[in-house]
Each structure stands twice: as structure tokens, then as C-alpha cells.
Design an enzyme around this catalytic site. Sequence first.
Site, PDB file in Angstrom:
ATOM      1  N   ASP A   1      -3.932  -2.308  -5.011  1.00  0.00           N
ATOM      2  CA  ASP A   1      -2.786  -3.212  -4.959  1.00  0.00           C
ATOM      3  C   ASP A   1      -2.041  -3.252  -6.296  1.00  0.00           C
ATOM      4  OD1 ASP A   1      -3.089  -4.002  -2.305  1.00  0.00           O
ATOM      5  OD2 ASP A   1      -4.333  -5.742  -2.805  1.00  0.00           O
TER       6      ASP A   1
ATOM      7  N   HIS B   1      -1.601 -10.512  -5.518  1.00  0.00           N
ATOM      8  CA  HIS B   1      -0.168 -10.197  -5.540  1.00  0.00           C
ATOM      9  C   HIS B   1       0.657 -11.277  -6.239  1.00  0.00           C
ATOM     10  CE1 HIS B   1      -0.843  -6.812  -2.971  1.00  0.00           C
ATOM     11  NE2 HIS B   1      -1.306  -7.545  -1.984  1.00  0.00           N
TER      12      HIS B   1
ATOM     13  N   HIS C   1     -10.035  -2.091  -4.151  1.00  0.00           N
ATOM     14  CA  HIS C   1      -8.796  -2.397  -3.431  1.00  0.00           C
ATOM     15  C   HIS C   1      -7.842  -3.223  -4.291  1.00  0.00           C
ATOM     16  CE1 HIS C   1      -6.093  -2.567  -0.077  1.00  0.00           C
ATOM     17  NE2 HIS C   1      -5.823  -3.790  -0.481  1.00  0.00           N
TER      18      HIS C   1
ATOM     19  N   HIS D   1       0.816  -1.220   0.000  1.00  0.00           N
ATOM     20  CA  HIS D   1       0.000   0.000   0.000  1.00  0.00           C
ATOM     21  C   HIS D   1       0.849   1.270   0.000  1.00  0.00           C
ATOM     22  CE1 HIS D   1      -3.185  -2.822   1.917  1.00  0.00           C
ATOM     23  NE2 HIS D   1      -3.025  -3.040   0.633  1.00  0.00           N
TER      24      HIS D   1
HETATM   25 ZN   LIG Z   1      -3.919  -4.578  -0.427  1.00  0.00          ZN
END
Ligand SMILES: [Zn+2]
Length: 308
Positions: A247, A270, A243, A85
Site C-alpha cells: 500500500d 492510507h 501488504h 493496488h
Molecule cells: Zn491494500
Amino acid sequence: MSKDIEYFQHTLNEPVTCFGRGLHTGLSVVMRILPAAPNTGWTFIRRDLPQGENEIRAIWFNVRDTQLSTTLGNRFGATVSTVEHILSALKAHGIDNARIVLNAPEVPILEGSARTFSDLILSSGRRVQSARRRVIVVRKTIEVVEGDKFVRLTPAPEATADVEIDFPSVAIGRQKLTGIKLDEKTFVTRIRDARTFTMKSEVDKIMAEGLAQGASLANAILVDDEKVINPEGLHYPDEFVRHKVLDLYGDLALAGAHIIGHFSGRKIGHTLNARLVAKLVSNTNNFTFTDREYAETYWTTINYRDSA
Ligand SMILES: [Zn+2]
């Protein structure tokens, strides 16, 4: 701001500081973000480790783990977790060079979004540096597919994205954002306040493993199938997919330079994002590394259909 300023690198005007807890370790963290020299990128510095071994550059080949959050590490074994973040905020606000000094192995989770980091960067302001910005222009379509999940980069004149998520949980379900411009304006107006989220069943499991010690309703959205447990509810009906875009800013930035190309993905995270970045930059046929100013004319003069 005149456009040619965008062709040069930037750093913060002045240092900024924040305090908070690490999501996984639960440790109290003091973190300072400082200006840095041109062409140095982003470097985490662990004050609690010996000098000379405690600097960790935020770059794709230093990614060590992406399971619950992104962990970076250096060749001495020093690591820093939950970097995603702060990197997202630095990227979105055009801070090319920064030193991030902290006294713990984890970046504070704060409110679970990039809001505080973004506010701190805006309060510092940024200043132009002498070195020119370089960019990665995507020249070939590359993708990573895993079952019904995929991530893909295709040649395009700007950094844009289509992101879709699909969760069995009724409270999340299927959410999609298309044609998102991955720029500062989008980040500030639509993305930076979107919080991280997790399933109640998952939290129970990872807490039993000793992780998520700092987790609370103050720093994540907690979902129990049909409902959101947080009493304040959601910031946006589609906060979950927003969100994922938050990311994405940080995950793509681990390439080491701004990526000019279109991202599309389904059920992204991720792990897949990191694999895509590694795949992009580990073959020089996939991209051109060039001056940002030149990249604009470059796009219009190259016939990408030949190389796709
Ligand atoms: Zn995140």
C-alpha cells in the site's frame, strides 16, 4: 537496462485488460490500462460517466476518502475507489504515465494483492519517453502522529522504509520490516503477492452497512483473532506487514513524483500516509522538486543537517 534510461519517463508498450469485481460495490468491472503521453501521470477514466467530467487524476489533492480504501475524486464529483493496488504496481514498475479506463466506480480487487496488475504490466513491457523524470527530494523531517501511530519522512539518498504494525489479534500481532528499498526488485520478490486483510468482526460490521459486497476469501485474508480463516493460509508468515508496504508504494506515489527519502511508520494506513504526503508537498520548504539525474549529485552536495 542502462541507468540513464531511468532518468526518462516511461509508459506501457501496449494496452492491457483485466476483469473482476469491486470489493465494496460488488460490481463487475472491465479495466484497461493504456499508454499515455509524457508528463500526464496516471489518469482514471470512468467510461460509465459523461465525457469531459469523467477523468480523475491520481494525485494527492484528489484524495477524497481513505477509510476502507483510497478514493479519488475530481471537481465534477466523479470518484474512483480502491485505487491503491493498481497505483502501487504502476509505481513499482516505473510506469510514469498511464490511462486507466474502467466502467464502474471501483477498481477490481482481484486476488487482493498487486499480483495480476504486476503481471499485466510486465507482460506489456514499458517504453521510454522523451520527457525527463522529476523527483521530490525530502529536505526536512516531517511527520504525522496520532496516538501510538506515526508516519515520518526523513532526508535520505534513496527511497527506503521501516514499517511496523501491531494488532491485538494473535494471528497478526507485531510485525516489522526494516531497511526495505522501495524499488521494483523488492516489489516483485517480496511485496506484490501480499494480500489485503481484514478482521471478521469488521467485515460483519461493514457488510451490515452495505459495503464489502464483493469481499470473499478469494480476495482478502480474513482473520478471526487467533486464526486465519482462509483454508490456504498465508503466502508469508509476515504477509500483513508486507501488504502495508505494498500500500505504501501507491500511497507515496500520490505525491505526483518519486519521493527520495526514508519513510518510517508504526500502525500505518492510507489515512496517515495521505496526510503525510499532503504535509510534505504543501510546503515548498520541505522538499526540492528536481530532475532525477540531478538528484543524485544533489544529495551528495547538500548538507542536510543544516536544514533538518
Ligand atoms: Zn491494500
